[in-house]
Design a protein around this motif. Structure first.
Motif, PDB file in Angstrom:
ATOM      1  N   ILE A  14       0.688  -1.300  -0.017  1.00  0.00           N
ATOM      2  CA  ILE A  14       0.078   0.015   0.156  1.00  0.00           C
ATOM      3  C   ILE A  14       0.897   1.081  -0.114  1.00  0.00           C
ATOM      4  O   ILE A  14       0.636   2.383  -0.664  1.00  0.00           O
ATOM      5  CB  ILE A  14      -0.906   0.117   1.157  1.00  0.00           C
ATOM      6  N   GLY A  15       2.101   1.451   0.699  1.00  0.00           N
ATOM      7  CA  GLY A  15       2.849   2.500   0.810  1.00  0.00           C
ATOM      8  C   GLY A  15       3.561   2.752  -0.424  1.00  0.00           C
ATOM      9  O   GLY A  15       3.786   3.893  -0.944  1.00  0.00           O
ATOM     10  N   LEU A  16       3.692   1.813  -1.496  1.00  0.00           N
ATOM     11  CA  LEU A  16       4.273   1.903  -2.729  1.00  0.00           C
ATOM     12  C   LEU A  16       3.548   2.519  -3.550  1.00  0.00           C
ATOM     13  O   LEU A  16       3.756   3.363  -4.477  1.00  0.00           O
ATOM     14  CB  LEU A  16       4.799   0.667  -3.208  1.00  0.00           C
ATOM     15  N   SER A  17       2.110   2.714  -3.162  1.00  0.00           N
ATOM     16  CA  SER A  17       1.039   3.188  -4.539  1.00  0.00           C
ATOM     17  C   SER A  17       0.727   4.762  -3.893  1.00  0.00           C
ATOM     18  O   SER A  17       0.183   5.561  -4.457  1.00  0.00           O
ATOM     19  CB  SER A  17      -0.103   2.448  -4.240  1.00  0.00           C
ATOM     20  N   TYR A  18       1.530   5.112  -2.679  1.00  0.00           N
ATOM     21  CA  TYR A  18       1.356   6.718  -2.185  1.00  0.00           C
ATOM     22  C   TYR A  18      -0.072   7.092  -2.058  1.00  0.00           C
ATOM     23  O   TYR A  18      -0.397   8.281  -1.967  1.00  0.00           O
ATOM     24  CB  TYR A  18       2.033   7.561  -3.499  1.00  0.00           C
ATOM     25  N   ARG A  19      -0.842   6.340  -1.623  1.00  0.00           N
ATOM     26  CA  ARG A  19      -2.414   6.702  -1.438  1.00  0.00           C
ATOM     27  C   ARG A  19      -2.721   6.448   0.106  1.00  0.00           C
ATOM     28  O   ARG A  19      -2.918   5.456   0.509  1.00  0.00           O
ATOM     29  CB  ARG A  19      -3.300   5.952  -2.152  1.00  0.00           C
ATOM     30  N   PHE A  20      -2.858   7.453   0.764  1.00  0.00           N
ATOM     31  CA  PHE A  20      -3.053   7.580   2.289  1.00  0.00           C
ATOM     32  C   PHE A  20      -4.392   6.814   2.731  1.00  0.00           C
ATOM     33  O   PHE A  20      -4.688   6.444   3.758  1.00  0.00           O
ATOM     34  CB  PHE A  20      -2.606   8.892   3.041  1.00  0.00           C
ATOM     35  N   MET A  21      -5.479   7.278   1.816  1.00  0.00           N
ATOM     36  CA  MET A  21      -6.790   6.789   1.917  1.00  0.00           C
ATOM     37  C   MET A  21      -6.572   5.251   1.989  1.00  0.00           C
ATOM     38  O   MET A  21      -7.753   4.453   2.517  1.00  0.00           O
ATOM     39  CB  MET A  21      -7.679   7.406   0.803  1.00  0.00           C
ATOM     40  N   ALA A  22      -5.933   4.231   1.035  1.00  0.00           N
ATOM     41  CA  ALA A  22      -5.856   3.051   1.077  1.00  0.00           C
ATOM     42  C   ALA A  22      -5.387   2.471   2.475  1.00  0.00           C
ATOM     43  O   ALA A  22      -5.934   1.420   2.843  1.00  0.00           O
ATOM     44  CB  ALA A  22      -5.184   2.582  -0.180  1.00  0.00           C
ATOM     45  N   ALA A  58       1.722  -3.033  12.792  1.00  0.00           N
ATOM     46  CA  ALA A  58       2.282  -3.696  11.623  1.00  0.00           C
ATOM     47  C   ALA A  58       1.891  -3.293  10.311  1.00  0.00           C
ATOM     48  O   ALA A  58       2.671  -2.992   9.491  1.00  0.00           O
ATOM     49  CB  ALA A  58       2.110  -5.294  11.980  1.00  0.00           C
ATOM     50  N   LEU A  59       0.653  -3.062  10.224  1.00  0.00           N
ATOM     51  CA  LEU A  59       0.107  -2.603   8.963  1.00  0.00           C
ATOM     52  C   LEU A  59       0.678  -1.070   8.716  1.00  0.00           C
ATOM     53  O   LEU A  59       1.015  -0.757   7.374  1.00  0.00           O
ATOM     54  CB  LEU A  59      -1.398  -2.543   8.746  1.00  0.00           C
ATOM     55  N   GLN A  60       0.569  -0.376   9.606  1.00  0.00           N
ATOM     56  CA  GLN A  60       0.982   0.998   9.125  1.00  0.00           C
ATOM     57  C   GLN A  60       2.441   1.248   9.265  1.00  0.00           C
ATOM     58  O   GLN A  60       3.018   2.170   8.493  1.00  0.00           O
ATOM     59  CB  GLN A  60       0.454   2.106  10.327  1.00  0.00           C
ATOM     60  N   SER A  61       3.386   0.494  10.103  1.00  0.00           N
ATOM     61  CA  SER A  61       4.783   0.669   9.699  1.00  0.00           C
ATOM     62  C   SER A  61       5.256   0.092   8.343  1.00  0.00           C
ATOM     63  O   SER A  61       6.088   0.671   7.860  1.00  0.00           O
ATOM     64  CB  SER A  61       5.597  -0.261  10.796  1.00  0.00           C
ATOM     65  N   GLY A  62       4.349  -1.048   7.765  1.00  0.00           N
ATOM     66  CA  GLY A  62       4.697  -1.428   6.601  1.00  0.00           C
ATOM     67  C   GLY A  62       4.263  -0.345   5.745  1.00  0.00           C
ATOM     68  O   GLY A  62       5.005   0.048   4.554  1.00  0.00           O
ATOM     69  N   TYR A  63       3.292   0.324   5.827  1.00  0.00           N
ATOM     70  CA  TYR A  63       2.892   1.522   4.944  1.00  0.00           C
ATOM     71  C   TYR A  63       4.224   2.758   4.923  1.00  0.00           C
ATOM     72  O   TYR A  63       4.496   3.083   4.063  1.00  0.00           O
ATOM     73  CB  TYR A  63       1.743   2.116   5.272  1.00  0.00           C
ATOM     74  N   GLY A  67       6.137   3.698   1.664  1.00  0.00           N
ATOM     75  CA  GLY A  67       6.569   5.138   1.259  1.00  0.00           C
ATOM     76  C   GLY A  67       7.928   5.612   1.125  1.00  0.00           C
ATOM     77  O   GLY A  67       8.111   6.283   0.336  1.00  0.00           O
ATOM     78  N   TYR A  68       8.516   5.161   2.226  1.00  0.00           N
ATOM     79  CA  TYR A  68      10.069   5.613   2.108  1.00  0.00           C
ATOM     80  C   TYR A  68      10.804   4.872   0.967  1.00  0.00           C
ATOM     81  O   TYR A  68      11.621   5.309   0.186  1.00  0.00           O
ATOM     82  CB  TYR A  68      10.700   5.133   3.407  1.00  0.00           C
ATOM     83  N   VAL A  69      10.559   3.387   0.734  1.00  0.00           N
ATOM     84  CA  VAL A  69      11.326   2.830  -0.269  1.00  0.00           C
ATOM     85  C   VAL A  69      10.775   3.435  -1.628  1.00  0.00           C
ATOM     86  O   VAL A  69      11.479   3.383  -2.709  1.00  0.00           O
ATOM     87  CB  VAL A  69      10.985   1.091  -0.162  1.00  0.00           C
ATOM     88  N   GLY A  70       9.498   3.593  -1.843  1.00  0.00           N
ATOM     89  CA  GLY A  70       8.974   4.289  -3.061  1.00  0.00           C
ATOM     90  C   GLY A  70       9.291   5.611  -3.289  1.00  0.00           C
ATOM     91  O   GLY A  70       9.026   6.050  -4.637  1.00  0.00           O
ATOM     92  N   THR A  71       9.935   6.363  -2.545  1.00  0.00           N
ATOM     93  CA  THR A  71      10.443   7.727  -2.927  1.00  0.00           C
ATOM     94  C   THR A  71      11.452   7.840  -3.786  1.00  0.00           C
ATOM     95  O   THR A  71      12.449   7.049  -3.601  1.00  0.00           O
ATOM     96  CB  THR A  71      10.453   8.639  -1.630  1.00  0.00           C
TER      97      THR A  71
END
Length: 75
Positions: A14-22, A58-63, A67-71
């Motif tokens: 989810i973090g790789l997609s950059y959508r916080f609503m997800a 766990a879910l939000q730390s993965g996000y 997000g960090y890896v995808g920047t």
């Protein structure tokens, strides 16, 4: 532990997609599935509250990791 690991990996995706609503929708969906399941099985205890918080972490730390890896690199 296995569920937390799976939630961490889902958070990365989810973090790789950059959508916080997800991530909000995933957290809500996880809560709406787990809490009634615990209620039906009569397993909702004080300890279950900490397990639920751990699953959310766990879910939000993965996000955050996704997000960090995808920047893109600024340099």
């Amino acid at each position: 532990m296995i569920i937390a690991g799976i939630l961490f990996l889902v958070g990365i995706l989810i973090g790789l997609s950059y959508r916080f609503m997800a991530i909000l929708a995933a957290s809500l969906a996880m809560t709406l599935v787990i809490v009634p399941l615990w209620l039906m099985r009569d397993e909702l205890t004080f300890f279950s509250l900490f397990v639920w918080i751990g699953y959310l972490f766990a879910l939000q730390s993965g996000y955050l990791v996704g997000g960090y890896v995808g920047t893109e690199d600024d340099s």
